[in-house]
Scaffold this motif. Structure first.
Motif, PDB file in Angstrom:
ATOM      1  N   TYR A 160      -3.725  -8.559  -8.861  1.00  0.00           N
ATOM      2  CA  TYR A 160      -5.136  -8.540  -8.446  1.00  0.00           C
ATOM      3  C   TYR A 160      -5.880  -7.586  -9.354  1.00  0.00           C
ATOM      4  N   ALA A 161      -7.155  -7.848  -9.587  1.00  0.00           N
ATOM      5  CA  ALA A 161      -7.954  -6.972 -10.445  1.00  0.00           C
ATOM      6  C   ALA A 161      -9.367  -6.856  -9.912  1.00  0.00           C
ATOM      7  N   ASP A 162      -9.967  -5.705 -10.165  1.00  0.00           N
ATOM      8  CA  ASP A 162     -11.399  -5.514 -10.062  1.00  0.00           C
ATOM      9  C   ASP A 162     -11.894  -5.650 -11.499  1.00  0.00           C
ATOM     10  N   THR A 163     -12.691  -6.678 -11.786  1.00  0.00           N
ATOM     11  CA  THR A 163     -13.029  -7.052 -13.158  1.00  0.00           C
ATOM     12  C   THR A 163     -13.400  -5.865 -14.040  1.00  0.00           C
ATOM     13  N   TRP A 164     -14.193  -4.948 -13.519  1.00  0.00           N
ATOM     14  CA  TRP A 164     -14.713  -3.870 -14.359  1.00  0.00           C
ATOM     15  C   TRP A 164     -13.910  -2.580 -14.254  1.00  0.00           C
ATOM     16  N   ALA A 165     -12.743  -2.626 -13.611  1.00  0.00           N
ATOM     17  CA  ALA A 165     -11.910  -1.424 -13.491  1.00  0.00           C
ATOM     18  C   ALA A 165     -11.060  -1.187 -14.734  1.00  0.00           C
ATOM     19  N   GLY A 166     -10.922  -2.214 -15.597  1.00  0.00           N
ATOM     20  CA  GLY A 166     -10.157  -2.037 -16.825  1.00  0.00           C
ATOM     21  C   GLY A 166      -8.655  -2.097 -16.646  1.00  0.00           C
ATOM     22  N   GLU A 167      -8.182  -2.695 -15.544  1.00  0.00           N
ATOM     23  CA  GLU A 167      -6.746  -2.806 -15.315  1.00  0.00           C
ATOM     24  C   GLU A 167      -6.459  -3.906 -14.303  1.00  0.00           C
ATOM     25  N   ILE A 168      -5.247  -4.441 -14.364  1.00  0.00           N
ATOM     26  CA  ILE A 168      -4.744  -5.375 -13.359  1.00  0.00           C
ATOM     27  C   ILE A 168      -3.689  -4.639 -12.557  1.00  0.00           C
ATOM     28  N   TRP A 169      -3.690  -4.825 -11.238  1.00  0.00           N
ATOM     29  CA  TRP A 169      -2.751  -4.132 -10.360  1.00  0.00           C
ATOM     30  C   TRP A 169      -1.658  -5.074  -9.892  1.00  0.00           C
ATOM     31  N   SER A 170      -0.512  -4.511  -9.555  1.00  0.00           N
ATOM     32  CA  SER A 170       0.559  -5.265  -8.912  1.00  0.00           C
ATOM     33  C   SER A 170       0.867  -4.622  -7.566  1.00  0.00           C
ATOM     34  N   TYR A 171       1.308  -5.444  -6.621  1.00  0.00           N
ATOM     35  CA  TYR A 171       1.651  -5.001  -5.269  1.00  0.00           C
ATOM     36  C   TYR A 171       2.968  -5.648  -4.877  1.00  0.00           C
ATOM     37  N   ASP A 172       3.688  -5.028  -3.974  1.00  0.00           N
ATOM     38  CA  ASP A 172       4.787  -5.697  -3.296  1.00  0.00           C
ATOM     39  C   ASP A 172       4.186  -6.587  -2.226  1.00  0.00           C
ATOM     40  N   TYR A 173       4.663  -7.824  -2.159  1.00  0.00           N
ATOM     41  CA  TYR A 173       4.038  -8.814  -1.281  1.00  0.00           C
ATOM     42  C   TYR A 173       5.118  -9.471  -0.433  1.00  0.00           C
ATOM     43  N   ALA A 174       5.075  -9.242   0.863  1.00  0.00           N
ATOM     44  CA  ALA A 174       6.101  -9.751   1.771  1.00  0.00           C
ATOM     45  C   ALA A 174       5.585 -10.938   2.579  1.00  0.00           C
ATOM     46  N   MET A 175       6.491 -11.577   3.285  1.00  0.00           N
ATOM     47  CA  MET A 175       6.127 -12.713   4.131  1.00  0.00           C
ATOM     48  C   MET A 175       5.086 -12.313   5.171  1.00  0.00           C
ATOM     49  N   GLN A 176       5.234 -11.115   5.712  1.00  0.00           N
ATOM     50  CA  GLN A 176       4.333 -10.623   6.734  1.00  0.00           C
ATOM     51  C   GLN A 176       3.754  -9.272   6.300  1.00  0.00           C
ATOM     52  N   GLY A 177       2.623  -8.920   6.873  1.00  0.00           N
ATOM     53  CA  GLY A 177       2.043  -7.613   6.603  1.00  0.00           C
ATOM     54  C   GLY A 177       1.160  -7.587   5.368  1.00  0.00           C
ATOM     55  N   LEU A 178       0.582  -6.421   5.104  1.00  0.00           N
ATOM     56  CA  LEU A 178      -0.334  -6.245   3.992  1.00  0.00           C
ATOM     57  C   LEU A 178       0.415  -5.965   2.695  1.00  0.00           C
ATOM     58  N   PRO A 179      -0.189  -6.245   1.539  1.00  0.00           N
ATOM     59  CA  PRO A 179       0.424  -5.858   0.267  1.00  0.00           C
ATOM     60  C   PRO A 179       0.607  -4.340   0.207  1.00  0.00           C
ATOM     61  N   THR A 180       1.704  -3.893  -0.384  1.00  0.00           N
ATOM     62  CA  THR A 180       2.006  -2.464  -0.449  1.00  0.00           C
ATOM     63  C   THR A 180       2.374  -2.061  -1.875  1.00  0.00           C
ATOM     64  N   ASN A 181       2.561  -0.743  -2.061  1.00  0.00           N
ATOM     65  CA  ASN A 181       3.032  -0.191  -3.335  1.00  0.00           C
ATOM     66  C   ASN A 181       2.141  -0.618  -4.502  1.00  0.00           C
ATOM     67  N   LYS A 182       0.847  -0.384  -4.361  1.00  0.00           N
ATOM     68  CA  LYS A 182      -0.110  -0.730  -5.419  1.00  0.00           C
ATOM     69  C   LYS A 182       0.157   0.107  -6.662  1.00  0.00           C
ATOM     70  N   GLN A 183       0.270  -0.578  -7.819  1.00  0.00           N
ATOM     71  CA  GLN A 183       0.505   0.089  -9.091  1.00  0.00           C
ATOM     72  C   GLN A 183      -0.336  -0.566 -10.179  1.00  0.00           C
ATOM     73  N   VAL A 184      -0.571   0.183 -11.258  1.00  0.00           N
ATOM     74  CA  VAL A 184      -1.237  -0.408 -12.416  1.00  0.00           C
ATOM     75  C   VAL A 184      -0.221  -1.276 -13.157  1.00  0.00           C
ATOM     76  N   PHE A 185      -0.494  -2.575 -13.222  1.00  0.00           N
ATOM     77  CA  PHE A 185       0.383  -3.500 -13.939  1.00  0.00           C
ATOM     78  C   PHE A 185       0.117  -3.435 -15.444  1.00  0.00           C
ATOM     79  N   CYS A 186      -1.166  -3.451 -15.825  1.00  0.00           N
ATOM     80  CA  CYS A 186      -1.512  -3.350 -17.241  1.00  0.00           C
ATOM     81  C   CYS A 186      -2.929  -2.822 -17.392  1.00  0.00           C
ATOM     82  N   GLN A 187      -3.198  -2.217 -18.520  1.00  0.00           N
ATOM     83  CA  GLN A 187      -4.528  -1.765 -18.884  1.00  0.00           C
ATOM     84  C   GLN A 187      -5.213  -2.859 -19.704  1.00  0.00           C
TER      85      GLN A 187
END
Length: 291
Positions: A160-187
């Motif tokens: 997922y990305a916020d277009t003007w944030a200058g980075e794409i993020w990655s999250y752990d994504y499970a069958m249930q619950g909210l995405p967790t462990n948000k990290q910068v995937f790339c700049q």
């Protein structure tokens, strides 16, 4: 590798490229002209449906011959046979300065979509998930412009990305619950005026991002390192998806006019849908919404 113009209809803001493996057709939208388009893998048999508002994104439905549309003020259903559009739910009834934007269906068949600040100047937007029972969840807040929604082949990683944030993020994504462990995937290198727009993944787990305003289609390895850069014929590319009968054609949408006055125009291929052949890479089937 060969890049061809698949459909030249000068979409004002082409977005949301999605391949339907059941119909063997490509779908995409013109956000500004309020139309959902569909064609076969060679660009023929073009169809279009009109919506009453700008279409930020859409989700093809599994149990119905139609789609869920993320229009400016909420989610609507579209019947492909009649063209009827009916209101479903609004996640932001108190935010007229936002509109709904990018979205895709996760591996479980749920529609994940985000909103954006209309002037792209404030973090008033958010990320949502429409579950198969039509209940709505908020996944992330404090966003300017939601973009780059996609998942790893097994669905365990969410991008997922916020277009003007200058980075794409990655999250752990499970069958249930909210995405967790948000990290910068790339700049994202924004020094050339480009920024992260729509993304997709291939069968090897690499992320393809359309870098809008710079005309670069960038393939990122699972560790976030740049693996490959393809220079497209136009600068304002918006999103990509793999399709064709073997899922080995990469379809790329573009816009014919800039959404904001600070961006320049493009060449004669502006607004086209492109097809890239000969990559030697296969994609992952886009999932239908199961509600």
């Amino acid at each position: 590798m060969e890049i061809k113009v698949l459909v030249d209809i000068k979409t004002r803001l082409g977005e949301g490229a999605t391949w339907d493996p059941i119909r063997q057709r490509l779908f995409w939208v013109d956000i500004v002209d309020k139309r959902l388009f569909s064609c076969d893998e060679f660009g023929g048999n073009l169809r279009a449906w009109h919506a009453p508002q700008k279409i930020g994104s859409f989700a093809l439905r599994d149990q119905h011959d139609g789609a869920i549309l993320a229009l400016e003020d909420g989610l609507y259903t579209l019947d492909f046979n009649t063209g009827d559009v009916e209101f479903l739910i609004s996640p932001e009834p108190d935010k007229p300065f936002n509109r709904l934007n990018d979205g895709r269906v996760d591996r479980q068949g749920r529609y994940v979509f985000g909103s954006m600040n209309r002037m792209e100047e404030d973090t008033t937007a958010a990320l949502y998930r429409l579950n198969t029972d039509l209940s709505l969840e908020t996944l992330e807040t404090g966003i300017n412009t939601s973009n780059s929604i996609c998942w790893s082949p097994d669905g365990s990683k969410f991008y997922y990305a916020d277009t003007w944030a200058g980075e794409i993020w990655s999250y752990d994504y499970a069958m249930q619950g909210l995405p967790t462990n948000k990290q910068v995937f790339c700049q994202i290198d924004t020094s050339d005026g480009g920024s992260a727009d729509g993304s997709t993944v291939d069968s090897e787990g690499f992320v393809w991002n359309a870098k809008v305003y710079s005309g670069q289609l960038i393939r990122y390895a699972p560790n976030g390192q740049v693996d490959r850069v393809i220079e497209m014929p136009v600068k304002k590319i918006t999103t990509a998806t793999f399709g064709g009968k073997n899922l080995d054609v990469l379809y790329v949408t573009s816009m014919s006019e800039p959404p904001l006055p600070r961006f320049p125009g493009d060449n004669q291929y502006r607004g086209s849908v492109f097809a890239i052949y000969g990559l030697g890479i296969q994609g992952v089937e886009d999932t239908r919404f199961k509600g």
